[in-house]
Design a protein around this motif. Structure first.
Motif, PDB file in Angstrom:
ATOM      1  N   ALA A   2      73.963 -40.747  56.752  1.00 15.48           N
ATOM      2  CA  ALA A   2      75.208 -40.045  56.459  1.00 15.48           C
ATOM      3  C   ALA A   2      75.772 -39.428  57.740  1.00 15.48           C
ATOM      4  O   ALA A   2      75.030 -38.937  58.588  1.00 15.48           O
ATOM      5  N   ARG A   3      77.083 -39.472  57.856  1.00 17.26           N
ATOM      6  CA  ARG A   3      77.740 -38.834  58.987  1.00 17.26           C
ATOM      7  C   ARG A   3      77.576 -37.323  58.862  1.00 17.26           C
ATOM      8  O   ARG A   3      77.575 -36.776  57.759  1.00 17.26           O
ATOM      9  N   PHE A   4      77.433 -36.638  59.993  1.00 19.25           N
ATOM     10  CA  PHE A   4      77.329 -35.191  59.988  1.00 19.25           C
ATOM     11  C   PHE A   4      78.321 -34.613  60.978  1.00 19.25           C
ATOM     12  O   PHE A   4      78.869 -35.326  61.829  1.00 19.25           O
ATOM     13  N   LYS A   5      78.589 -33.336  60.865  1.00 17.00           N
ATOM     14  CA  LYS A   5      79.513 -32.664  61.758  1.00 17.00           C
ATOM     15  C   LYS A   5      78.784 -32.197  63.014  1.00 17.00           C
ATOM     16  O   LYS A   5      77.591 -31.887  62.968  1.00 17.00           O
ATOM     17  N   VAL A   6      79.538 -32.110  64.094  1.00 15.59           N
ATOM     18  CA  VAL A   6      78.987 -31.726  65.396  1.00 15.59           C
ATOM     19  C   VAL A   6      79.806 -30.568  65.963  1.00 15.59           C
ATOM     20  O   VAL A   6      81.044 -30.603  65.951  1.00 15.59           O
ATOM     21  N   GLY A   7      79.105 -29.555  66.461  1.00 16.43           N
ATOM     22  CA  GLY A   7      79.789 -28.433  67.080  1.00 16.43           C
ATOM     23  C   GLY A   7      79.137 -28.037  68.393  1.00 16.43           C
ATOM     24  O   GLY A   7      78.045 -28.494  68.735  1.00 16.43           O
ATOM     25  N   ILE A   8      79.824 -27.162  69.129  1.00 18.87           N
ATOM     26  CA  ILE A   8      79.253 -26.599  70.356  1.00 18.87           C
ATOM     27  C   ILE A   8      79.755 -25.177  70.525  1.00 18.87           C
ATOM     28  O   ILE A   8      80.926 -24.878  70.275  1.00 18.87           O
ATOM     29  N   GLN A   9      78.845 -24.291  70.904  1.00 19.69           N
ATOM     30  CA  GLN A   9      79.201 -22.925  71.255  1.00 19.69           C
ATOM     31  C   GLN A   9      79.304 -22.833  72.772  1.00 19.69           C
ATOM     32  O   GLN A   9      78.314 -23.028  73.482  1.00 19.69           O
ATOM     33  N   LEU A  10      80.503 -22.566  73.258  1.00 13.46           N
ATOM     34  CA  LEU A  10      80.732 -22.407  74.693  1.00 13.46           C
ATOM     35  C   LEU A  10      80.658 -20.921  75.011  1.00 13.46           C
ATOM     36  O   LEU A  10      81.561 -20.150  74.700  1.00 13.46           O
ATOM     37  N   ARG A  11      79.552 -20.530  75.619  1.00 16.76           N
ATOM     38  CA  ARG A  11      79.262 -19.106  75.785  1.00 16.76           C
ATOM     39  C   ARG A  11      80.116 -18.505  76.895  1.00 16.76           C
ATOM     40  O   ARG A  11      80.125 -19.030  78.018  1.00 16.76           O
ATOM     41  N   PRO A  12      80.808 -17.406  76.597  1.00 21.18           N
ATOM     42  CA  PRO A  12      81.781 -16.849  77.552  1.00 21.18           C
ATOM     43  C   PRO A  12      81.141 -15.920  78.579  1.00 21.18           C
ATOM     44  O   PRO A  12      81.621 -14.819  78.828  1.00 21.18           O
ATOM     45  N   GLN A  13      80.039 -16.378  79.192  1.00 19.44           N
ATOM     46  CA  GLN A  13      79.309 -15.559  80.162  1.00 19.44           C
ATOM     47  C   GLN A  13      79.092 -16.331  81.457  1.00 19.44           C
ATOM     48  O   GLN A  13      78.984 -17.563  81.447  1.00 19.44           O
ATOM     49  N   HIS A  14      79.070 -15.584  82.567  1.00 20.27           N
ATOM     50  CA  HIS A  14      78.742 -16.163  83.879  1.00 20.27           C
ATOM     51  C   HIS A  14      79.637 -17.359  84.213  1.00 20.27           C
ATOM     52  O   HIS A  14      79.167 -18.409  84.657  1.00 20.27           O
ATOM     53  N   CYS A  15      80.935 -17.208  83.991  1.00 23.14           N
ATOM     54  CA  CYS A  15      81.875 -18.304  84.261  1.00 23.14           C
ATOM     55  C   CYS A  15      83.231 -17.699  84.586  1.00 23.14           C
ATOM     56  O   CYS A  15      83.466 -16.511  84.393  1.00 23.14           O
ATOM     57  N   THR A  16      84.109 -18.549  85.064  1.00 27.02           N
ATOM     58  CA  THR A  16      85.507 -18.148  85.216  1.00 27.02           C
ATOM     59  C   THR A  16      86.274 -18.547  83.963  1.00 27.02           C
ATOM     60  O   THR A  16      85.829 -19.404  83.197  1.00 27.02           O
ATOM     61  N   MET A  17      87.442 -17.963  83.784  1.00 24.38           N
ATOM     62  CA  MET A  17      88.270 -18.347  82.641  1.00 24.38           C
ATOM     63  C   MET A  17      88.710 -19.794  82.759  1.00 24.38           C
ATOM     64  O   MET A  17      88.773 -20.521  81.755  1.00 24.38           O
ATOM     65  N   ASP A  18      88.991 -20.262  83.967  1.00 26.43           N
ATOM     66  CA  ASP A  18      89.376 -21.662  84.141  1.00 26.43           C
ATOM     67  C   ASP A  18      88.250 -22.599  83.688  1.00 26.43           C
ATOM     68  O   ASP A  18      88.507 -23.604  83.011  1.00 26.43           O
ATOM     69  N   GLN A  19      87.022 -22.277  84.071  1.00 24.87           N
ATOM     70  CA  GLN A  19      85.889 -23.102  83.637  1.00 24.87           C
ATOM     71  C   GLN A  19      85.774 -23.119  82.115  1.00 24.87           C
ATOM     72  O   GLN A  19      85.555 -24.174  81.496  1.00 24.87           O
ATOM     73  N   LEU A  20      85.938 -21.975  81.521  1.00 27.13           N
ATOM     74  CA  LEU A  20      85.767 -21.850  80.079  1.00 27.13           C
ATOM     75  C   LEU A  20      86.852 -22.606  79.318  1.00 27.13           C
ATOM     76  O   LEU A  20      86.559 -23.386  78.393  1.00 27.13           O
ATOM     77  N   LEU A  21      88.089 -22.446  79.711  1.00 25.89           N
ATOM     78  CA  LEU A  21      89.170 -23.127  79.004  1.00 25.89           C
ATOM     79  C   LEU A  21      89.113 -24.636  79.212  1.00 25.89           C
ATOM     80  O   LEU A  21      89.409 -25.408  78.297  1.00 25.89           O
ATOM     81  N   GLN A  22      88.710 -25.069  80.397  1.00 23.81           N
ATOM     82  CA  GLN A  22      88.560 -26.509  80.608  1.00 23.81           C
ATOM     83  C   GLN A  22      87.448 -27.074  79.735  1.00 23.81           C
ATOM     84  O   GLN A  22      87.550 -28.189  79.214  1.00 23.81           O
ATOM     85  N   ALA A  23      86.385 -26.315  79.558  1.00 26.23           N
ATOM     86  CA  ALA A  23      85.302 -26.764  78.678  1.00 26.23           C
ATOM     87  C   ALA A  23      85.789 -26.884  77.240  1.00 26.23           C
ATOM     88  O   ALA A  23      85.403 -27.820  76.517  1.00 26.23           O
ATOM     89  N   TRP A  24      86.632 -25.955  76.787  1.00 26.01           N
ATOM     90  CA  TRP A  24      87.213 -26.071  75.439  1.00 26.01           C
ATOM     91  C   TRP A  24      88.039 -27.353  75.316  1.00 26.01           C
ATOM     92  O   TRP A  24      87.915 -28.087  74.336  1.00 26.01           O
ATOM     93  N   ARG A  25      88.866 -27.611  76.308  1.00 31.41           N
ATOM     94  CA  ARG A  25      89.688 -28.831  76.268  1.00 31.41           C
ATOM     95  C   ARG A  25      88.801 -30.077  76.245  1.00 31.41           C
ATOM     96  O   ARG A  25      89.041 -31.018  75.462  1.00 31.41           O
TER      97      ARG A  25
END
Length: 252
Positions: A2-25
């Protein structure tokens, strides 16, 4: 399989905002079904006073720059915001994202957040009692808002067998817990027992589990234990190759 859902938690620590938003994209482009942040004010690992960003402000930006994944906090701390305000914030994120928000909530546990920001930490029992009080208030406020939230799911994070899992059975559309597999399976079984006691269809609750990167290829064990939705965690510099592998498994 069966197909299942996949997620990821991008932790907002030890990074720049640019790094974080690019990871979301990038996670959105890879095909994650859900992308999450967490609700803390300080890093949970590494340098204790390192860079860190606030949860719900970040979710507003993430809602605007993603297109497909559902988004939310894994999970928001009930203690940090009035429940009516939290409902309104989640509804607003839902509007920005075009109906992709998830309201994740838990009782709270990280004492430094409380003491540094002036919240009363209290006891675990008191924090759980506050969560129990907040959940119906959140649902009532969501129903009153204009414009209304459209089918905004509520996730509860936690595994306490006497209180938390009963609250999941009573109020949640999604539930999050952790491995290893044996732990998750036991907690999942307890949740099923609570569903039976309160008259809830157990299949109506999406069972999410957070796993380590090295467990990606063991995903079938978690599915066998009752998971319907598997979530990875990511820290800067945000290597998303484990997410790509898990998405491939899910689509295979």
């Amino acid at each position: 399989m069966a197909r299942f859902k996949v997620g990821i938690q991008l932790r907002p620590q030890h990074c720049t905002m640019d790094q974080l938003l690019q990871a979301w994209r990038s996670a959105d482009e890879i095909g994650a079904d859900t992308i999450w942040t967490w609700d803390h004010f300080y890093p949970l690992s590494g340098e204790a006073d390192g860079p860190h960003y606030e949860c719900w402000t970040l979710l507003g930006a993430a809602a605007a720059i993603t297109r497909n994944a559902h988004i939310g906090a894994l999970v928001s701390c009930n203690s940090y915001r009035n429940p009516e305000l939290l409902a309104d914030m989640a509804r607003t994120i839902d509007e920005i994202s075009g109906g992709r928000a998830i309201l994740g909530i838990g009782a709270g546990w990280f004492e430094r957040d409380y003491t540094e920001y002036g919240y009363e930490f209290g006891t675990a029992a008191e924090r759980l009692a506050a969560l129990k009080d907040s959940l119906p208030r959140i649902k009532e406020r969501l129903a009153k808002l204009n414009p209304a939230a459209t089918d905004l799911p509520i996730m509860i994070g936690g595994s306490g067998e006497k209180v938390t899992l009963r609250l999941v059975a009573e109020y949640a559309d999604m539930w999050n817990a952790f491995g290893p597999v044996e732990n998750f399976q036991h907690k999942n079984d307890v949740l099923n027992e609570w569903c039976e006691k309160v008259g809830r269809d157990p299949k109506s609750i999406d069972r999410t589990v957070m796993i380590r990167d090295e467990e990606v290829d063991d995903f079938e064990a978690y599915l066998g234990a009752g998971a319907t939705h598997i979530i990875l965690g990511g820290d800067a510099p945000f290597d998303l190759s484990p997410l790509e592998r898990l998405v491939a498994h899910a689509r295979g």
